[in-house]
Design a protein around this motif. Sequence first.
Motif, PDB file in Angstrom:
ATOM      1  N   CYS A 111      53.176  40.897 -37.048  1.00 30.45           N
ATOM      2  CA  CYS A 111      54.040  40.257 -38.031  1.00 30.45           C
ATOM      3  C   CYS A 111      53.283  39.277 -38.918  1.00 30.45           C
ATOM      4  O   CYS A 111      53.647  39.079 -40.068  1.00 30.45           O
ATOM      5  CB  CYS A 111      55.264  39.630 -37.382  1.00 30.45           C
ATOM      6  SG  CYS A 111      54.996  38.790 -35.852  1.00 30.45           S
ATOM      7  N   CYS A 148      49.683  36.179 -35.017  1.00 32.17           N
ATOM      8  CA  CYS A 148      49.926  37.194 -33.993  1.00 32.17           C
ATOM      9  C   CYS A 148      48.711  38.112 -33.847  1.00 32.17           C
ATOM     10  O   CYS A 148      48.337  38.491 -32.744  1.00 32.17           O
ATOM     11  CB  CYS A 148      51.164  38.020 -34.320  1.00 32.17           C
ATOM     12  SG  CYS A 148      52.685  37.263 -33.743  1.00 32.17           S
ATOM     13  N   CYS A 162      53.824  39.898 -30.293  1.00 35.75           N
ATOM     14  CA  CYS A 162      55.048  39.226 -29.849  1.00 35.75           C
ATOM     15  C   CYS A 162      56.219  40.174 -29.649  1.00 35.75           C
ATOM     16  O   CYS A 162      57.282  39.775 -29.186  1.00 35.75           O
ATOM     17  CB  CYS A 162      55.425  38.122 -30.831  1.00 35.75           C
ATOM     18  SG  CYS A 162      55.997  38.757 -32.415  1.00 35.75           S
ATOM     19  N   ARG A 173      58.212  41.449 -31.705  1.00 34.41           N
ATOM     20  CA  ARG A 173      59.343  41.369 -32.634  1.00 34.41           C
ATOM     21  C   ARG A 173      59.220  42.503 -33.647  1.00 34.41           C
ATOM     22  O   ARG A 173      58.120  42.963 -33.928  1.00 34.41           O
ATOM     23  CB  ARG A 173      59.341  40.022 -33.364  1.00 34.41           C
ATOM     24  CG  ARG A 173      59.934  38.896 -32.538  1.00 34.41           C
ATOM     25  CD  ARG A 173      59.993  37.623 -33.351  1.00 34.41           C
ATOM     26  NE  ARG A 173      58.669  37.274 -33.863  1.00 34.41           N
ATOM     27  CZ  ARG A 173      58.293  36.018 -34.131  1.00 34.41           C
ATOM     28  NH1 ARG A 173      59.133  35.030 -33.961  1.00 34.41           N
ATOM     29  NH2 ARG A 173      57.096  35.771 -34.574  1.00 34.41           N
ATOM     30  N   CYS A 221      55.759  44.220 -33.377  1.00 33.18           N
ATOM     31  CA  CYS A 221      54.479  43.524 -33.370  1.00 33.18           C
ATOM     32  C   CYS A 221      53.777  43.734 -32.016  1.00 33.18           C
ATOM     33  O   CYS A 221      54.393  43.604 -30.960  1.00 33.18           O
ATOM     34  CB  CYS A 221      54.729  42.038 -33.607  1.00 33.18           C
ATOM     35  SG  CYS A 221      53.271  41.014 -33.430  1.00 33.18           S
TER      36      CYS A 221
HETATM   37 ZN   LIG Z   1      54.220  38.955 -33.907  1.00 33.32          ZN
END
Ligand SMILES: [Zn+2]
Length: 123
Positions: A24, A28, A11, A13, A8
């Motif tokens: 994601c 976000c 973030c 992730r 992402c």
């Molecule tokens: Zn994210």
Amino acid sequence: MTAGRKNCLSCDRAIQGRSDKKFCNDSCRNLHHNKRKMPATACVRHINRVLLRNRRILQGLFTSSRQTIKTPKKKLEEQRFDFRYFTHQSSNRRGQRCVFCYEFGYRVLKDVVMVSRAMRSNE
Ligand SMILES: [Zn+2]
């Protein structure tokens, strides 16, 4: 790690699902776009603040019904008037260049500033 799997942009992730996704989820995505917009927004806010403070200072000069006020430049600077920021420029009837802060027009003459209100801006 599978090929084409991305993280992402907000973030960092690992993103589940479609490989063309950049975020994601929506929060976000919004966070990322707001972050990118922030410097411009901060700049606009800063300039607006300065202009409104300048206007308030000029407005404070007009305690009587007079249309033109002569004031020491120093007095404006003491109130944190910022001469770098103004709304527009125009020439008055006598062909003199006036700087405007909204409805207030002014001319800086060495140490004094001539301020007029509700002057025509020739727009
Ligand atoms: Zn994210």
